[in-house]
Structures are given as structure tokens and as C-alpha cells.
Scaffold this active site. Structure first.
Site, PDB file in Angstrom:
ATOM      1  N   GLN A 110      -3.214   1.858  -4.448  1.00 44.32           N
ATOM      2  CA  GLN A 110      -4.413   1.615  -5.241  1.00 44.32           C
ATOM      3  C   GLN A 110      -4.101   0.847  -6.525  1.00 44.32           C
ATOM      4  OE1 GLN A 110      -5.782   6.023  -4.709  1.00 44.32           O
ATOM      5  NE2 GLN A 110      -7.565   4.861  -5.350  1.00 44.32           N
ATOM      6  N   HIS A 111      -5.174   0.321  -7.111  1.00 45.72           N
ATOM      7  CA  HIS A 111      -5.197  -0.204  -8.486  1.00 45.72           C
ATOM      8  C   HIS A 111      -4.514  -1.552  -8.702  1.00 45.72           C
ATOM      9  CE1 HIS A 111      -6.653   3.714  -9.705  1.00 45.72           C
ATOM     10  NE2 HIS A 111      -5.497   4.314  -9.496  1.00 45.72           N
ATOM     11  N   ASP A 142      -4.770   4.239  -0.590  1.00 40.72           N
ATOM     12  CA  ASP A 142      -3.872   5.139   0.126  1.00 40.72           C
ATOM     13  C   ASP A 142      -4.331   6.587   0.135  1.00 40.72           C
ATOM     14  OD1 ASP A 142      -3.322   5.412  -2.588  1.00 40.72           O
ATOM     15  OD2 ASP A 142      -1.209   4.887  -2.417  1.00 40.72           O
TER      16      ASP A 142
END
Length: 481
Positions: free
Chosen positions: A81-82, A239
Site C-alpha cells: 500500500q501507499h 496487501d
């Protein structure tokens, strides 16, 4: 052809350090082939990776799967992520991706929180208070430090979006991964125009958010992958949302994931909004919510302490009265981006095994501290805690979680839950089922249940006291080199 009972699907996990691929029988959940290939992450102040390495690792992992990959009818990608992926007009990276564990944007996170109404406003509108992990803070950092890169950027993607787009030719994402950016509002389930305008990001640069159960696209023919042209591609997701799908989670079932980062989360039907910033109000990949708390330091940090002590990671002495906070990369929960590791209570008779156990305790403490905030008030506290991730099968990790949580712990036997969740999402495109229902049919959460132990209240109080007393030190920036 393979001996599968039903059609085959491919699930992908593109994580921080490697890409894993599973070819799964959609009828039974049996893994018929798998592959794995590494990629690199920069060291130093930042954490960056070249997205093209992810694609190369994906191709190599697929190659390892052999003939079954050619038979796949649908596929999906779960990813870290991110991460901020900036692409030029040709779809090539402008610069390496800024990863989730790159905390250089801590000043920008504080500034954006202040400038856009404070923590309560962020929690209510976006669903989360942005920390340095969030993509919006990384964009703000890039605009401040590398304006030429921002000007060259013609598309902004998350890691899983990047791979999906290379497969389909379409810029897409999903609500689960989009909810970790800081510019997707959970209240409206849309990109937030005020936030985007404030950070100078044109919404036209962002991917289309594909709804749960929709098809993101089909595999285009200009590639050298083992897929047939027209193979269905699911939206994919972040994820943690993929792992939630992979476990077939019912609302209220708590999960503790022990990986490079540590996370606790649960599916909820209520939209989260925690103004303290401890709980991120993420969406899940199905239509519900995934309140989540995350730490930066988990298995890698404890393994580093073991290496420094010259010990095997299981060589703990459980009689520790020493406190070790293994905040080797700064920390996100608690929010201490400038922190470093801290040791307190060292004595002449302290053993190396006690120091290692203290590292486990410090890593687990913050996650369990956040668990009550993650769970809804009416959640059954006797439900076993699902322990997943790379550390889940470690005896020291299991014992520490049991001792500090006081809860029964279940360790699912299924491996690679992120990739399994992506595979379940792909299977849902073929069967019309929800991915969680697919995973429950596959019985992915099955595994031994370890009985509850008496909760070690003394250790929890001691660690909390050290964190509180050392707050001025933990919040002080140090020169990492």
C-alpha cells in the site's frame, strides 16, 4: 491441461521485497503452481524501488509457474500500500517509487493535517489522519523537494495499479488501495477535490476506481506473458485488503499480521474515523471497511536485534524484565517517525536471550495496544486472533502474542494469503461469488488454535510506562548515519 477441477486463476502479491505468484484452482483453492522473484529497496533516509523491477519480478515469478499460468482464465494483483509511483507520458517511471515505509514526509504529514482542518476533520472526511506512510504526504514531499519530477509526472499510481495497468493498458485502482492514499474520501467514496487542489495534484492524473466485483480490464496482446489475450483482470487491491479476502473474514474477526510491517485489522460494517490517527479508516476490497493499525518495525527489526546479539531468532529467555523498543525505522504506531530503538532496564545479570525477548515484546505491544480501537465495541473478545504473515509460524512470535494478548491464537495453514486473496478476487469474476465467500469455500483460515494464556499485565504496563516516560527522547530526531 492441468488436473484442476475448475478454471485456473492467478493471484499476485507484489510486496516490499519480492513478488509472489500463485496459480490456483478456482473450484478447490488448491495451489497448482507458484513462483517468486525478489526486488530491491534502497537503504538510507528513504525507501525507494524502481517499479520496473516489480514488473520484471512478476514476469519471472510467472515463468516459474510454467504451463498452468497459460491456462489462467482470470488474474488479480495485491500490492504493498501507499507507494507513490510517478509516470511520464509514455508510462515510464519519472523516478523510483517512494514506498510506504519511507518516512521522510513526516513534516508534510504534520503540515497537511494542520492546514486541512486538523485530525478530526481528516478522520471525518478522509477516514484517516495522514501519517508519513500515506501517499498524499509523499506527493507533498516530492513537490517540495523535486519539483521537476512533479512537472514531468503525467500519471500517479499505487504499486498494484502500476502492474495492473501494464497488463490491461487501463489506469485503474480499487477502493481498498485508494483509501490509503489520503486523497480518497471514505465519506463520499470518491477522490477528494479539496485535498487534491491543496497539494496541487490534478485528478486527471489518477486512476479510475473500479468497483468490487467489476472487471478492471483484459490482458492486452502487446506483452510476452503466458496469458491469453482477453484474460480477465480483476481490480486488485492493497496487501492487507487482499489478505482479508484471502482469509474470508467475517466482520469482527481480528487479524494480526507479522511481516516487514506489523498490522492488526478486522472487517467492519461501520465506517471508521479515528482522530488520534492510531487506526487508519481503510476501505476493504468488497464494500465494507477495514480499520487497521500498522507498525513499521516487526519481523525485520526483531531479526536485526537477534543478529546484533548473535542469536537465532528463537533463542529467547522469557524471564525478561528489560524493555526494548525496536523502533529501528522510526515508528508509525505510536506515531514517532523520528524515533530510534531504545533499551531500558539493563542489568549485570541481563542475558542476550532476555534482550531478544524484550524486542519481541516491544514489537507486539503497540499492535495489541491498538487492537481494541480496531475492533467494534460489540466484537466478541473471545474470538481467536488470526496470526498471519512471515512471523506467524515462529514459536517466539506465537508465544509472545499469546502472553501479551491473553487471547486464543489461530494460525492458518494457508500460505501467501495476499496472493490467495487476489486469486479469490479473480475467481469471483468467473463464479459471481464474493471473494470472501470463495476463500471460505477454499477453507483458507483453517489451522491450529493455540489456547489462551493469562495476559502479562505487568509487562504491558512496564512497556507503556517506558514509552510514556521516554516520549521526549523518542520524539527527537537523530542523525541516522
Amino acid at each position: 491441461m492441468s488436473a484442476a477441477e475448475g478454471p485456473l486463476v492467478v493471484g499476485v502479491d507484489t510486496s516490499t521485497q519480492s513478488t509472489k505468484v500463485l496459480v490456483v484452482d478456482a473450484a478447490t483453492g488448491q495451489v497448482v503452481a507458484s513462483g517468486r522473484a525478489p526486488h530491491t529497496v534502497s537503504s538510507g533516509a528513504g525507501r525507494e524501488s524502481d517499479p520496473r523491477q516489480w514488473w520484471d519480478a512478476f514476469r519471472e515469478a510467472l515463468r516459474q509457474c510454467g504451463e498452468p499460468a497459460h491456462e489462467a482464465a482470470a488474474m488479480s494483483i495485491g500490492g504493498q500500500q501507499h507507494g507513490l509511483v510517478t509516470l511520464d507520458g509514455e508510462g515510464e517511471p519519472v523516478r523510483p517509487a517512494l514506498l510506504w515505509n519511507d518516512v521522510r514526509s513526516a513534516p508534510q504529514a504534520q503540515r497537511l493535517t494542520r492546514e486541512l482542518g486538523g485530525p478530526h476533520a481528516w478522520a471525518e472526511r478522509i477516514g484517516s489522519v495522514p501519517g508519513p506512510s500515506f501517499t498524499v504526504t509523499k506527493w507533498a514531499w516530492l513537490a517540495e523537494h523535486e519539483p521537476d519530477a512533479v512537472r514531468a509526472t503525467k500519471a500517479v499510481r499505487l504499486p498494484h495499479d502500476y502492474l495492473t495497468e501494464r497488463l490491461t493498458g487501463q489506469g485503474t485502482t480499487d477502493r481498498g488501495d485508494a483509501s490509503g492514499t489520503g486523497w480518497w474520501a471514505s465519506g463520499t467514496e470518491a477522490y477528494d477535490e479539496e485535498t487534491l487542489a491543496h497539494v496541487g495534484l490534478d485528478p486527471a492524473l489518477l486512476p479510475r476506481v473500479v468497483g468490487p466485483g467489476e472487471v478492471a480490464g483484459t490482458v492486452r496482446d502487446s506483452h510476452d506473458l503466458p496469458f491469453s489475450k482477453g484474460t480477465l483482470v480483476a481490480p486488485g487491491t492493497g496487501d492487507n485488503a487482499a489478505a482479508a479476502l484471502g482469509l474470508g473474514l467475517h466482520p469482527g474477526t481480528p487479524v494480526l499480521s507479522l511481516g516487514t510491517s506489523g498490522t492488526v485489522y478486522a472487517v467492519s460494517r461501520r465506517r471508521p474515523a479515528d482522530p488520534t490517527g492510531t487506526v487508519a479508516g481503510f476501505a476493504d476490497a468488497h464494500g465494507d471497511w477495514l480499520p487497521l493499525a500498522c507498525t513499521l518495525n516487526c519481523t525485520l527489526a526483531v531479526d536485526r536485534i537477534a543478529a546484533l546479539l548473535g542469536l537465532d531468532r528463537e533463542a529467547v529467555d522469557p524471564t525478561a524484565s528489560v524493555t526494548l523498543l525496536p523502533y529501528l525505522d522510526g515508528e508509525r504506531t505510536p506515531n514517532l517517525p523520528d524515533a530510534s530503538g531504545l533499551l531500558h532496564g539493563l542489568r549485570h545479570d541481563t542475558t542476550a536471550g532476555q534482550l531478544l525477548q524484550a524486542a519481541y515484546d516491544g514489537a507486539v505491544h503497540s499492535l495489541l495496544d491498538a487492537l481494541d480501537l480496531v475492533l467494534d465495541e460489540d466484537a466478541d473478545r473471545s474470538t481467536p486472533l488470526l496470526l498471519i504473515g512471515g512471523g506467524a509460524r515462529g514459536a517466539a512470535w506465537q508465544q509472545t502474542v499469546r502472553r501479551l494478548s491473553g487471547r486464543p491464537v489461530q494460525v492458518p495453514e494457508a500460505q501467501e494469503l495476499v496472493a490467495l486473496g487476489a486469486a479469490a478476487q479473480a475467481a469471483g469474476l468467473l463464479t459471481g461469488e464474493s471473494p470472501a465467500a470463495v476463500a471460505r469455500r477454499w477453507n483458507t483460515a483453517a489451522g491450529p488454535v493455540l489456547e489462551a494464556m493469562e495476559r502479562d499485565e505487568a509487562a504491558l504496563a512496564r512497556i507503556a510506562g517506558v514509552i510514556s516516560d521516554a516520549a521526549p527522547l523518542l520524539g527527537r530526531a537523530t542523525d541516522a548515519h
